[in-house]
Design a protein around this motif. Sequence first.
Motif, PDB file in Angstrom:
ATOM      1  N   GLN A  55       0.826  -1.209   0.000  1.00  0.00           N
ATOM      2  CA  GLN A  55       0.000   0.000   0.000  1.00  0.00           C
ATOM      3  C   GLN A  55       0.862   1.261   0.000  1.00  0.00           C
ATOM      4  OE1 GLN A  55      -2.868   0.340   3.180  1.00  0.00           O
ATOM      5  NE2 GLN A  55      -3.300   2.465   2.709  1.00  0.00           N
ATOM      6  N   MET A  56       1.886   1.293   0.839  1.00  0.00           N
ATOM      7  CA  MET A  56       2.767   2.457   0.892  1.00  0.00           C
ATOM      8  C   MET A  56       3.482   2.662  -0.443  1.00  0.00           C
ATOM      9  SD  MET A  56       4.354   1.884   4.710  1.00  0.00           S
ATOM     10  CE  MET A  56       5.523   3.214   4.617  1.00  0.00           C
ATOM     11  N   PHE A  57       3.920   1.578  -1.053  1.00  0.00           N
ATOM     12  CA  PHE A  57       4.592   1.664  -2.351  1.00  0.00           C
ATOM     13  C   PHE A  57       3.643   2.227  -3.407  1.00  0.00           C
ATOM     14  CE2 PHE A  57       5.685  -0.101  -6.497  1.00  0.00           C
ATOM     15  CZ  PHE A  57       6.995   0.348  -6.622  1.00  0.00           C
ATOM     16  N   ASN A  58       2.428   1.696  -3.445  1.00  0.00           N
ATOM     17  CA  ASN A  58       1.448   2.169  -4.431  1.00  0.00           C
ATOM     18  C   ASN A  58       1.088   3.633  -4.221  1.00  0.00           C
ATOM     19  OD1 ASN A  58       1.337  -0.278  -5.786  1.00  0.00           O
ATOM     20  ND2 ASN A  58      -0.337  -1.051  -4.540  1.00  0.00           N
ATOM     21  N   GLU A  59       0.952   4.058  -2.970  1.00  0.00           N
ATOM     22  CA  GLU A  59       0.638   5.457  -2.672  1.00  0.00           C
ATOM     23  C   GLU A  59       1.737   6.392  -3.155  1.00  0.00           C
ATOM     24  OE1 GLU A  59      -0.012   5.671   1.535  1.00  0.00           O
ATOM     25  OE2 GLU A  59      -1.951   4.651   1.428  1.00  0.00           O
ATOM     26  N   SER A  60       2.973   5.951  -3.037  1.00  0.00           N
ATOM     27  CA  SER A  60       4.076   6.817  -3.435  1.00  0.00           C
ATOM     28  C   SER A  60       4.340   6.782  -4.937  1.00  0.00           C
ATOM     29  CB  SER A  60       5.353   6.435  -2.674  1.00  0.00           C
ATOM     30  OG  SER A  60       5.763   5.132  -3.016  1.00  0.00           O
ATOM     31  N   MET A  61       4.008   5.696  -5.589  1.00  0.00           N
ATOM     32  CA  MET A  61       4.275   5.577  -7.026  1.00  0.00           C
ATOM     33  C   MET A  61       3.132   6.068  -7.912  1.00  0.00           C
ATOM     34  SD  MET A  61       7.294   4.603  -7.624  1.00  0.00           S
ATOM     35  CE  MET A  61       7.137   4.196  -9.345  1.00  0.00           C
ATOM     36  N   ALA A  62       1.911   6.012  -7.434  1.00  0.00           N
ATOM     37  CA  ALA A  62       0.752   6.347  -8.270  1.00  0.00           C
ATOM     38  C   ALA A  62       0.817   7.741  -8.884  1.00  0.00           C
ATOM     39  CB  ALA A  62      -0.547   6.159  -7.484  1.00  0.00           C
ATOM     40  N   PRO A  63       1.112   8.787  -8.112  1.00  0.00           N
ATOM     41  CA  PRO A  63       1.114  10.123  -8.714  1.00  0.00           C
ATOM     42  C   PRO A  63       2.172  10.283  -9.803  1.00  0.00           C
ATOM     43  CG  PRO A  63       1.071  10.282  -6.334  1.00  0.00           C
ATOM     44  CD  PRO A  63       1.323   8.848  -6.670  1.00  0.00           C
ATOM     45  N   LYS A  64       3.225   9.534  -9.746  1.00  0.00           N
ATOM     46  CA  LYS A  64       4.272   9.655 -10.749  1.00  0.00           C
ATOM     47  C   LYS A  64       4.060   8.660 -11.880  1.00  0.00           C
ATOM     48  CE  LYS A  64       7.380  12.239 -10.602  1.00  0.00           C
ATOM     49  NZ  LYS A  64       7.389  13.583 -11.158  1.00  0.00           N
ATOM     50  N   ALA A  65       3.955   7.381 -11.564  1.00  0.00           N
ATOM     51  CA  ALA A  65       3.899   6.351 -12.596  1.00  0.00           C
ATOM     52  C   ALA A  65       2.549   6.307 -13.316  1.00  0.00           C
ATOM     53  CB  ALA A  65       4.212   4.986 -11.988  1.00  0.00           C
ATOM     54  N   LEU A  66       1.459   6.210 -12.563  1.00  0.00           N
ATOM     55  CA  LEU A  66       0.146   6.111 -13.200  1.00  0.00           C
ATOM     56  C   LEU A  66      -0.226   7.395 -13.931  1.00  0.00           C
ATOM     57  CD1 LEU A  66      -1.985   4.195 -10.546  1.00  0.00           C
ATOM     58  CD2 LEU A  66      -1.015   3.317 -12.672  1.00  0.00           C
ATOM     59  N   SER A  67       0.016   8.524 -13.291  1.00  0.00           N
ATOM     60  CA  SER A  67      -0.364   9.781 -13.938  1.00  0.00           C
ATOM     61  C   SER A  67       0.462  10.029 -15.188  1.00  0.00           C
ATOM     62  CB  SER A  67      -0.257  10.950 -12.964  1.00  0.00           C
ATOM     63  OG  SER A  67       1.057  11.084 -12.497  1.00  0.00           O
ATOM     64  N   THR A  68       1.727   9.663 -15.182  1.00  0.00           N
ATOM     65  CA  THR A  68       2.545   9.819 -16.388  1.00  0.00           C
ATOM     66  C   THR A  68       1.999   8.950 -17.510  1.00  0.00           C
ATOM     67  OG1 THR A  68       4.512  10.379 -15.103  1.00  0.00           O
ATOM     68  CG2 THR A  68       4.868   9.565 -17.344  1.00  0.00           C
ATOM     69  N   LYS A  69       1.625   7.730 -17.184  1.00  0.00           N
ATOM     70  CA  LYS A  69       1.046   6.818 -18.176  1.00  0.00           C
ATOM     71  C   LYS A  69      -0.231   7.413 -18.767  1.00  0.00           C
ATOM     72  CE  LYS A  69      -1.361   2.398 -18.251  1.00  0.00           C
ATOM     73  NZ  LYS A  69      -1.710   1.214 -17.475  1.00  0.00           N
ATOM     74  N   TYR A  70      -1.127   7.876 -17.900  1.00  0.00           N
ATOM     75  CA  TYR A  70      -2.405   8.407 -18.380  1.00  0.00           C
ATOM     76  C   TYR A  70      -2.252   9.762 -19.069  1.00  0.00           C
ATOM     77  CZ  TYR A  70      -4.566   4.653 -15.702  1.00  0.00           C
ATOM     78  OH  TYR A  70      -4.930   3.428 -15.218  1.00  0.00           O
ATOM     79  N   LEU A  71      -1.382  10.629 -18.562  1.00  0.00           N
ATOM     80  CA  LEU A  71      -1.166  11.918 -19.223  1.00  0.00           C
ATOM     81  C   LEU A  71      -0.597  11.704 -20.626  1.00  0.00           C
ATOM     82  CD1 LEU A  71       0.243  14.023 -16.273  1.00  0.00           C
ATOM     83  CD2 LEU A  71      -1.885  14.469 -17.524  1.00  0.00           C
ATOM     84  N   ASP A  72       0.287  10.736 -20.771  1.00  0.00           N
ATOM     85  CA  ASP A  72       0.842  10.422 -22.096  1.00  0.00           C
ATOM     86  C   ASP A  72      -0.278   9.946 -23.029  1.00  0.00           C
ATOM     87  OD1 ASP A  72       3.053   9.808 -24.019  1.00  0.00           O
ATOM     88  OD2 ASP A  72       2.315   7.763 -23.695  1.00  0.00           O
ATOM     89  N   LYS A  73      -1.089   9.024 -22.555  1.00  0.00           N
ATOM     90  CA  LYS A  73      -2.172   8.464 -23.376  1.00  0.00           C
ATOM     91  C   LYS A  73      -3.175   9.548 -23.777  1.00  0.00           C
ATOM     92  CE  LYS A  73      -5.672   4.850 -23.383  1.00  0.00           C
ATOM     93  NZ  LYS A  73      -6.260   3.723 -22.659  1.00  0.00           N
ATOM     94  N   VAL A  74      -3.610  10.338 -22.817  1.00  0.00           N
ATOM     95  CA  VAL A  74      -4.624  11.353 -23.071  1.00  0.00           C
ATOM     96  C   VAL A  74      -4.075  12.469 -23.971  1.00  0.00           C
ATOM     97  CG1 VAL A  74      -6.014  13.149 -21.976  1.00  0.00           C
ATOM     98  CG2 VAL A  74      -5.911  10.878 -20.962  1.00  0.00           C
ATOM     99  N   SER A  75      -2.844  12.866 -23.730  1.00  0.00           N
ATOM    100  CA  SER A  75      -2.284  13.981 -24.498  1.00  0.00           C
ATOM    101  C   SER A  75      -2.037  13.619 -25.962  1.00  0.00           C
ATOM    102  CB  SER A  75      -0.974  14.468 -23.856  1.00  0.00           C
ATOM    103  OG  SER A  75       0.025  13.483 -23.966  1.00  0.00           O
ATOM    104  N   ARG A  76      -1.948  12.376 -26.280  1.00  0.00           N
ATOM    105  CA  ARG A  76      -1.730  11.964 -27.676  1.00  0.00           C
ATOM    106  C   ARG A  76      -2.973  12.248 -28.540  1.00  0.00           C
ATOM    107  NH1 ARG A  76       2.803   8.588 -28.575  1.00  0.00           N
ATOM    108  NH2 ARG A  76       3.928   8.226 -26.626  1.00  0.00           N
ATOM    109  N   THR A  77      -4.111  12.503 -27.913  1.00  0.00           N
ATOM    110  CA  THR A  77      -5.314  12.811 -28.673  1.00  0.00           C
ATOM    111  C   THR A  77      -5.476  14.305 -28.923  1.00  0.00           C
ATOM    112  OG1 THR A  77      -6.718  13.005 -26.710  1.00  0.00           O
ATOM    113  CG2 THR A  77      -6.498  10.811 -27.679  1.00  0.00           C
ATOM    114  N   LEU A  78      -4.548  15.126 -28.390  1.00  0.00           N
ATOM    115  CA  LEU A  78      -4.688  16.576 -28.561  1.00  0.00           C
ATOM    116  C   LEU A  78      -4.539  16.941 -30.030  1.00  0.00           C
ATOM    117  CD1 LEU A  78      -2.705  17.917 -25.475  1.00  0.00           C
ATOM    118  CD2 LEU A  78      -5.153  17.901 -25.811  1.00  0.00           C
TER     119      LEU A  78
END
Length: 78
Positions: A55-78
Amino acid sequence: WKKLGADVKISSSDITTQQGCEELINQAKKLGPVCSIFNLAGVLRDGIFDNLDEQMFNESMAPKALSTKYLDKVSRTL
């Protein structure tokens, strides 16, 4: 920052989800063209790696790893 001419906006979108990243990008597009994205999100978890539980690992990694993944995916549609 206002005195220097900056117009700072704060978003409460959960960027650890694709929907949250879509909300954030749509909010930004209303302000002007999105030319670059800098993910400066982070969660500080003091401690030795061996002492982190899942849980601690996921809490610390989510804002960096998951958001980078999703920001990359979403921004490709701009």
